[in-house]
Write a protein that holds these residues in place. Structure first.
Motif, mmCIF file in Angstrom:
data_model
loop_
_atom_site.group_PDB
_atom_site.id
_atom_site.type_symbol
_atom_site.label_atom_id
_atom_site.label_comp_id
_atom_site.label_asym_id
_atom_site.label_seq_id
_atom_site.Cartn_x
_atom_site.Cartn_y
_atom_site.Cartn_z
ATOM 1 N N ARG A 1 39.630 48.373 41.320
ATOM 2 C CA ARG A 1 39.907 47.702 42.638
ATOM 3 C C ARG A 1 38.623 47.397 43.315
ATOM 4 N NH1 ARG A 1 44.518 51.570 42.758
ATOM 5 N NH2 ARG A 1 42.891 53.223 43.086
ATOM 6 N N ASP A 2 37.650 48.114 43.018
ATOM 7 C CA ASP A 2 36.434 47.926 43.666
ATOM 8 C C ASP A 2 35.944 46.599 42.843
ATOM 9 O OD1 ASP A 2 36.464 49.706 45.603
ATOM 10 O OD2 ASP A 2 35.147 51.162 44.392
ATOM 11 N N ARG A 3 36.307 46.456 41.775
ATOM 12 C CA ARG A 3 35.564 45.354 40.884
ATOM 13 C C ARG A 3 36.099 44.036 41.399
ATOM 14 N NH1 ARG A 3 31.561 45.573 36.432
ATOM 15 N NH2 ARG A 3 31.815 43.339 35.604
ATOM 16 N N VAL A 4 37.350 44.124 41.569
ATOM 17 C CA VAL A 4 37.984 42.827 41.881
ATOM 18 C C VAL A 4 37.821 42.538 43.231
ATOM 19 C CG1 VAL A 4 40.448 41.833 42.665
ATOM 20 C CG2 VAL A 4 39.949 43.450 40.315
ATOM 21 N N LEU A 5 37.811 43.463 44.254
ATOM 22 C CA LEU A 5 37.237 43.360 45.593
ATOM 23 C C LEU A 5 35.861 42.846 45.511
ATOM 24 C CD1 LEU A 5 38.801 46.107 47.518
ATOM 25 C CD2 LEU A 5 39.663 44.002 47.769
ATOM 26 N N GLY A 6 34.978 43.294 44.891
ATOM 27 C CA GLY A 6 33.764 42.708 44.584
ATOM 28 C C GLY A 6 33.476 41.386 44.245
ATOM 29 N N LEU A 7 34.519 41.057 43.301
ATOM 30 C CA LEU A 7 34.311 39.729 42.797
ATOM 31 C C LEU A 7 34.969 38.522 43.909
ATOM 32 C CD1 LEU A 7 34.228 37.984 39.980
ATOM 33 C CD2 LEU A 7 36.582 38.243 39.662
ATOM 34 N N MET A 8 35.963 39.010 44.579
ATOM 35 C CA MET A 8 36.546 38.270 45.596
ATOM 36 C C MET A 8 35.249 37.992 46.722
ATOM 37 S SD MET A 8 40.424 39.177 45.625
ATOM 38 C CE MET A 8 40.858 37.822 46.857
ATOM 39 N N ALA A 9 34.819 39.152 46.924
ATOM 40 C CA ALA A 9 33.735 38.931 48.151
ATOM 41 C C ALA A 9 32.556 38.177 47.531
ATOM 42 C CB ALA A 9 33.179 40.352 48.428
ATOM 43 N N GLU A 10 31.977 38.431 46.347
ATOM 44 C CA GLU A 10 30.710 37.604 45.652
ATOM 45 C C GLU A 10 30.917 36.122 45.891
ATOM 46 O OE1 GLU A 10 28.657 37.126 41.594
ATOM 47 O OE2 GLU A 10 29.900 38.584 41.839
ATOM 48 N N HIS A 11 32.315 35.763 45.586
ATOM 49 C CA HIS A 11 32.692 34.320 45.391
ATOM 50 C C HIS A 11 33.193 33.684 46.701
ATOM 51 C CE1 HIS A 11 31.120 33.828 41.234
ATOM 52 N NE2 HIS A 11 31.687 34.993 41.196
ATOM 53 N N ALA A 12 33.286 34.771 47.636
ATOM 54 C CA ALA A 12 34.174 34.353 48.946
ATOM 55 C C ALA A 12 35.527 33.569 48.636
ATOM 56 C CB ALA A 12 33.208 33.013 49.645
ATOM 57 N N LEU A 13 36.083 34.405 47.799
ATOM 58 C CA LEU A 13 37.727 34.020 47.502
ATOM 59 C C LEU A 13 38.784 34.532 48.334
ATOM 60 C CD1 LEU A 13 37.132 34.303 43.569
ATOM 61 C CD2 LEU A 13 37.099 32.515 44.860
ATOM 62 N N ASP A 14 39.683 33.553 48.581
ATOM 63 C CA ASP A 14 40.773 34.177 49.334
ATOM 64 C C ASP A 14 41.985 34.901 48.457
ATOM 65 O OD1 ASP A 14 40.289 33.174 52.344
ATOM 66 O OD2 ASP A 14 39.999 31.244 50.934
ATOM 67 N N ALA A 15 41.981 34.260 47.314
ATOM 68 C CA ALA A 15 43.037 34.578 46.280
ATOM 69 C C ALA A 15 42.521 34.430 44.866
ATOM 70 C CB ALA A 15 44.211 34.043 46.648
ATOM 71 N N LEU A 16 43.140 35.141 44.041
ATOM 72 C CA LEU A 16 42.968 34.716 42.445
ATOM 73 C C LEU A 16 43.955 34.102 41.865
ATOM 74 C CD1 LEU A 16 41.207 38.293 41.561
ATOM 75 C CD2 LEU A 16 39.963 36.315 41.986
ATOM 76 N N ALA A 17 43.953 33.267 40.782
ATOM 77 C CA ALA A 17 45.136 32.718 40.157
ATOM 78 C C ALA A 17 44.893 32.891 38.382
ATOM 79 C CB ALA A 17 45.103 31.183 40.427
ATOM 80 N N TYR A 18 46.015 32.884 38.097
ATOM 81 C CA TYR A 18 46.255 33.080 36.431
ATOM 82 C C TYR A 18 47.521 32.896 36.017
ATOM 83 C CZ TYR A 18 47.334 37.820 37.917
ATOM 84 O OH TYR A 18 48.054 38.720 38.361
ATOM 85 N N PRO A 19 47.792 32.481 34.912
ATOM 86 C CA PRO A 19 48.916 32.415 34.371
ATOM 87 C C PRO A 19 49.700 33.974 34.034
ATOM 88 C CG PRO A 19 47.506 31.938 32.581
ATOM 89 C CD PRO A 19 46.923 31.802 33.850
ATOM 90 N N LEU A 20 50.858 34.105 34.454
ATOM 91 C CA LEU A 20 51.410 35.511 34.233
ATOM 92 C C LEU A 20 51.455 35.769 32.619
ATOM 93 C CD1 LEU A 20 54.221 37.325 33.623
ATOM 94 C CD2 LEU A 20 52.587 37.869 35.236
ATOM 95 N N GLN A 21 51.687 34.864 31.830
ATOM 96 C CA GLN A 21 51.639 34.786 30.423
ATOM 97 C C GLN A 21 50.996 33.828 29.678
ATOM 98 O OE1 GLN A 21 55.707 35.945 29.148
ATOM 99 N NE2 GLN A 21 55.194 36.131 27.165
ATOM 100 N N LYS A 22 49.915 34.252 28.825
ATOM 101 C CA LYS A 22 49.086 33.156 28.114
ATOM 102 C C LYS A 22 50.034 32.190 27.451
ATOM 103 C CE LYS A 22 45.227 36.533 28.210
ATOM 104 N NZ LYS A 22 44.293 37.216 27.275
#
Length: 503
Positions: free
Chosen positions: A398-419
């Motif tokens: 949780r801290d890693r994801v929040l930190g990643l979003m803070a570092e890059h000033a991101l509002d949301a993350l995106a990815y395909p549900l299935q590769k």
């Protein structure tokens, strides 16, 4: 108020909550006609024709409930609640007192709980009509939607493929307009997987936003419940009813003060303007089998940019779905005590423990036996170093994801549900899904349709693919706004070509 007779498909095929409630108010049809229309579609395509096997049980009181809604509207001149007349397909791990709740298992066949799940009660109180219980991967423990009671549910876009899972029956019911909306549960991928595979919108809410009381449990840490629908607006309308504190699920105390007056009000076709979205590079594949999904994801990125978003690729080696599933999933440790407590609260049928289920053998042994044995052999989880280490790893993630979003000033993350595309029937477990990120963090994730694969003989429209948008806890208004903006720009949704199937 008079009602005219119309063909079932004229009423409900691809109809939204707004469409149907407008027709009810105008007297174009009534709730009984809606129920009959949905029942006609289920009879036509679930048990005949392609035999999709999405529905496990029908509510014998559905037409009476519909008649009561009609009488209330005639007497009061207004709806009995925000979901008046909305017909719901409910995953068969959610307790209902008017239909059995089986988890898709022969070991629990015919068992009718004495108390409704909170989600079932809230839907009814809001004026909805729970019409059907849907098939699932038995006990919601895997991702291809096959059960000893319901058999294999088929994907209506490609009858040779699975519908995702574990909420595959709910996904097919929503895709085929067997109901206005559907409810699923999600322990790893199980709402968003069938949403992706059936060209639907599916929401896994923030942990604690929707009560899980009365839902057959898998994992206290990872279980979630949420809506699936053909449009973002319908997901928002259902979320407004389901969100909230419930004394029977203490985790919902986290939502107090975090719920807006309206989720529907967050829908905005300009929601991407000024937003920063991070695409998680590690959740994309690099092999030829990933080409269709990667192509759709590239189009989705361009759609977000066209809507005014800044989209950048971010790469974090710790956000690897295979590693997270291998090293972070806690189902094995949590399933047995939760499941046995659930069994003890049911009317007596001779099955009171996980050992009883194993002994009777009345479950889908090919896909479940190994997990059930492992879980049954797991004791004293609260003092198990492996289990406690995984819970600690969730906090770090949780801290890693929040930190990643803070570092890059991101509002949301995106990815395909299935590769890759959803797997064929008989291919084994569901492949290369990314939903574990939301499951371990407890963050909200909204899956939206992002495209179809190249059409072929089995899939005349192609196979649907979906994109997850993941945000910080209780940022559902942001996600719904982004999802709506994407939906309005991309216009991906297409119903299955059921007109090609013989009656």
């Amino acid at each position: 108020m008079t009602s005219r007779v119309v063909r079932p498909d004229d009423i409900v095929d691809e109809a939204t909550i707004e469409d149907l409630q407008r027709g009810l108010l105008a007297g174009e049809f009534n709730c009984v006609a809606l129920v009959d229309a949905y029942l006609g579609r289920i009879a036509r395509w679930d048990k005949r024709g392609p035999m999709l096997r999405a529905v496990l049980a029908l509510n014998p009181a559905a037409r009476k409930l519909a008649a009561n809604r009609d009488a209330a509207l005639a007497a009061e001149g207004r709806f009995s609640g925000p979901l008046h007349g909305v017909v719901v397909a409910l995953k068969d791990n959610c307790n209902t007192t008017d239909m059995p709740t089986t988890g898709g298992s022969l070991s629990l066949q015919g068992i009718v709980p004495t108390i409704n799940s909170t989600v079932s009660r809230k839907l009814s109180d809001a004026g909805a009509i729970v019409l059907a219980k849907t098939n699932l991967h038995e006990f919601a423990l895997s991702g291809t939607t096959v059960s000893s009671l319901g058999g294999q549910t088929l994907n209506p876009y490609d009858l040779t493929r699975t519908p995702g899972g574990s909420s595959g029956g709910s996904g097919v019911a929503a895709a085929m307009s067997f109901a206005t909306v559907a409810i699923g549960t999600d322990t790893v991928n199980s709402i968003r997987s069938p949403a992706s595979a059936n060209c639907l919108v599916g929401l896994r809410p923030t942990r604690g936003l929707i009560s899980r009381a009365g839902v057959m449990p898998v994992s206290q840490t990872q279980d979630s419940i949420g809506p699936m629908a053909r449009t973002v607006s319908d997901v928002a309308r259902v979320l407004e009813v389901l969100a909230g504190y419930d004394t029977d699920d203490p985790v919902t105390a986290r939502a107090v003060g975090r719920i807006p007056a309206s989720y529907y009000a967050s829908l905005d076709h300009k929601a991407f303007e000024g937003r920063r979205i991070g695409v998680l590079r590690r959740l994309l594949g690099d092999e030829p089998r990933h080409l269709e999904v990667n192509t759709a994801m590239a189009r989705a990125v361009q759609t977000m940019r066209d809507g005014g978003a800044q989209v950048l690729e971010v790469d974090d080696p710790c956000i690897n779905a295979d590693a997270l599933l291998r090293d972070g999933d806690v189902q094995k440790w949590e399933f047995k005590p939760l499941f046995e407590a659930y069994l003890r609260a049911l009317p007596q049928n001779g099955v009171r423990t996980l050992g009883d289920v194993l002994a009777c053998g009345a479950y889908h042994q090919e896909t479940l036996h190994e997990f059930l044995v492992q879980s049954n052999d797991t004791v004293d989880s609260e003092h198990d170093c492996g289990y406690l280490g995984r819970l600690a790893a969730h906090d770090r993630l949780r801290d890693r994801v929040l930190g990643l979003m803070a570092e890059h000033a991101l509002d949301a993350l995106a990815y395909p549900l299935q590769k890759c595309l959803v797997v064929p029937v008989g291919a084994g477990g569901q492949a290369e899904r990314n939903g574990i990120l939301a499951a371990l963090t407890g963050f909200p994730a909204l899956n939206v349709p992002m495209g179809f694969s190249t059409p072929d003989l089995n899939a005349p429209l192609g196979v649907p693919m979906g994109m997850d948008l993941l945000a910080r806890p209780f940022d559902e208004p942001l996600l719904l706004g982004l999802g709506y903006a994407f939906e309005q720009r991309a216009r991906v949704r297409k119903p299955p070509l059921h007109t090609l199937w013989p009656d």
